[in-house]
Design a protein around this motif. Structure first.
Motif, mmCIF file in Angstrom:
data_model
loop_
_atom_site.group_PDB
_atom_site.id
_atom_site.type_symbol
_atom_site.label_atom_id
_atom_site.label_comp_id
_atom_site.label_asym_id
_atom_site.label_seq_id
_atom_site.Cartn_x
_atom_site.Cartn_y
_atom_site.Cartn_z
ATOM 1 N N ASN A 85 0.860 -1.181 0.000
ATOM 2 C CA ASN A 85 0.000 0.000 0.000
ATOM 3 C C ASN A 85 0.898 1.233 0.000
ATOM 4 O OD1 ASN A 85 -2.225 1.677 0.179
ATOM 5 N ND2 ASN A 85 -3.190 0.479 1.810
ATOM 6 N N ASN A 121 -0.963 9.929 6.808
ATOM 7 C CA ASN A 121 -1.641 9.352 5.652
ATOM 8 C C ASN A 121 -2.228 10.523 4.861
ATOM 9 O OD1 ASN A 121 -3.830 8.423 3.976
ATOM 10 N ND2 ASN A 121 -3.765 6.481 5.093
ATOM 11 N N ARG A 122 -1.606 10.833 3.719
ATOM 12 C CA ARG A 122 -1.943 12.066 3.010
ATOM 13 C C ARG A 122 -3.367 12.091 2.470
ATOM 14 N NH1 ARG A 122 3.658 11.958 -0.197
ATOM 15 N NH2 ARG A 122 3.390 9.776 0.378
ATOM 16 N N THR A 123 -3.904 10.935 2.137
ATOM 17 C CA THR A 123 -5.279 10.900 1.629
ATOM 18 C C THR A 123 -6.259 11.301 2.730
ATOM 19 O OG1 THR A 123 -4.717 9.166 0.034
ATOM 20 C CG2 THR A 123 -7.048 9.467 0.553
ATOM 21 N N ASP A 124 -6.094 10.715 3.920
ATOM 22 C CA ASP A 124 -6.976 11.056 5.047
ATOM 23 C C ASP A 124 -6.714 12.477 5.542
ATOM 24 O OD1 ASP A 124 -7.982 8.528 4.864
ATOM 25 O OD2 ASP A 124 -6.798 7.717 6.524
ATOM 26 N N LYS A 126 -5.867 14.996 3.829
ATOM 27 C CA LYS A 126 -6.165 15.996 2.800
ATOM 28 C C LYS A 126 -7.231 16.994 3.246
ATOM 29 C CE LYS A 126 -7.391 16.356 -2.111
ATOM 30 N NZ LYS A 126 -8.568 17.203 -1.976
ATOM 31 N N THR A 127 -8.220 16.524 3.962
ATOM 32 C CA THR A 127 -9.305 17.419 4.392
ATOM 33 C C THR A 127 -8.804 18.483 5.365
ATOM 34 O OG1 THR A 127 -9.888 15.880 6.163
ATOM 35 C CG2 THR A 127 -11.079 15.656 4.084
ATOM 36 N N ASP A 159 -6.570 21.222 3.073
ATOM 37 C CA ASP A 159 -7.171 21.901 1.934
ATOM 38 C C ASP A 159 -7.456 23.377 2.195
ATOM 39 O OD1 ASP A 159 -7.111 20.079 -0.023
ATOM 40 O OD2 ASP A 159 -9.165 19.370 0.189
ATOM 41 N N LYS A 192 0.687 17.045 -1.503
ATOM 42 C CA LYS A 192 -0.322 16.815 -2.551
ATOM 43 C C LYS A 192 -0.100 15.512 -3.322
ATOM 44 C CE LYS A 192 -1.913 21.518 -3.490
ATOM 45 N NZ LYS A 192 -2.148 22.540 -4.531
ATOM 46 N N LEU A 201 -0.688 12.408 -3.293
ATOM 47 C CA LEU A 201 -1.519 11.428 -2.581
ATOM 48 C C LEU A 201 -1.235 9.996 -3.015
ATOM 49 C CD1 LEU A 201 -4.968 13.286 -2.564
ATOM 50 C CD2 LEU A 201 -3.082 13.451 -0.923
ATOM 51 N N ARG A 202 -0.813 9.799 -4.236
ATOM 52 C CA ARG A 202 -0.550 8.454 -4.751
ATOM 53 C C ARG A 202 0.933 8.085 -4.679
ATOM 54 N NH1 ARG A 202 -4.958 6.248 -7.035
ATOM 55 N NH2 ARG A 202 -6.682 7.653 -7.581
#
Length: 348
Positions: A76, A137-140, A142-143, A146, A161, A163-164
């Motif tokens: 992951n 965890n950059r995806t979580d 992110k909120t 922003d 930024k 995220l992937r």
């Protein structure tokens, strides 16, 4: 050499994986997971806690009997890591790379592996290590970012930024005094359970805030850097030593900063931190203390003392000496002679 493999997230599962690898158990305390290192491996602990919005904090306070390689090998995307070493030293490498990065005491790194490749942390044997790692965890997360991320440094903005995890990222620096204080607050915390969790979450946010400032300061040219680092204190100590050894030599703050390898802003901040005074006041106090001691010894006259501390203007010397000790040099000299005479007569 011992090799341990971590194949899970979040941090509670990291602790569980490490416990399984070490064939031991772990404890849970208000969502903080604690692994006491078995005696067969060494001593100390590893503990981690996850907060909301992808935030996590892990602490390594350990001493291993053998070199230990901890492989973070997830199928992951790995968290963005902010690593701070406050005691000892350790090494890091990316799983897909052979280059090894040394992380010494008071140094920090910001690392992001590419794609699903991971990290390897290398702990040397017979070395006490104290290291904290803020993990995002950059995806979580992110909120949370922003709101206004566009004002961040370009490199730091891009890694948040990503995220992937398309790009590998590595930054190495010396952490600031503010960061050192924050890490110390975490490591010395006596709070328990809910109070500790609140403290750790607040400190995790503080770490990130300070790190952003430290990172942006590091992008400036050396002459424009403002933030004092923990490692800079050696330079401040060297500057103080120069002033003590060269009392009679006039020196500007700019020249002193250049001699010890820093700039004037950091030199002044360092003296305020270590001695609670400015460079000029520190030098003046050194000179006055030397003058007072010489007057007490009585081996030099006032003119000779003034010459040895580099103060040519005798009236100025007399004025600042009286401000410091309540008597001017001549009055103190006379007082010392009078006391010595009384003592001599008394003995007679």
């Amino acid at each position: 050499m011992m090799e341990l493999y971590v194949r899970s997230l979040p941090l509670k599962d990291v602790i569980a994986n490490l416990a399984e690898e070490m064939k031991t158990s772990y404890d849970k305390n208000c969502n903080e997971y604690i692994l006491n290192i078995p005696a067969t491996y060494g001593k100390g602990l590893i503990r981690g806690i996850n907060f909301t919005l992808g935030f996590g904090l892990i602490e390594y306070n350990c001493f291993f009997k053998e070199d230990v390689h901890i492989h973070f090998s997830l199928n992951n995307i790995h968290p963005l890591k902010f690593i701070y070493c406050s005691e000892g030293c350790l090494k890091h490498r990316f799983e897909e790379k052979e280059d090894i990065h040394q992380i010494d005491q008071f140094q920090n790194v910001v690392v992001s592996s590419s794609s699903k490749n991971g990290h390897v942390l290398i702990f040397p044997k017979n070395t006490q290590i104290r290291m904290n790692s803020l993990e995002i965890n950059r995806t979580d997360f992110k909120t949370k970012i922003d709101c206004d991320i566009d004002n961040l440094d370009k490199r730091l903005r891009s890694v948040f930024k990503d995220l992937r995890a398309k790009h590998l990222f590595y930054y190495h620096g010396n952490y600031s005094l503010a960061m050192a204080k924050c890490i110390q607050d975490i490591n010395s915390s006596k709070q328990k359970r809910f109070a500790r969790r609140l403290l750790l979450e607040g400190k995790a946010n503080e770490i990130l805030s300070i790190q952003i400032q430290d990172f942006e300061d590091d992008q400036r040219k050396d002459s424009r850097k403002k933030i004092l680092r923990k490692a800079d204190l050696r330079q401040i100590e060297n500057a103080a030593k120069i002033l003590k050894e060269e009392l009679a030599k006039p020196i500007t703050i700019k020249d002193l900063a250049k001699r010890v390898g820093t700039n004037t802003t950091k030199l002044q901040e360092g003296f305020q931190h270590m001695f609670e005074t400015s460079v000029n006041n520190y030098l003046r106090n050194l000179r006055l203390e030397f003058a007072r001691d010489q007057l007490i010894l009585g081996e030099l006259n006032i003119s000779e003392i003034a010459e040895q501390i580099g103060i040519i203007n005798k009236s100025y010397f007399s004025r600042i000496f009286k401000e410091a000790y309540g008597l001017n040099p001549k009055e103190l000299s006379q007082q010392i002679k009078s006391l010595a005479k009384r003592a001599s007569l008394k003995d007679y």
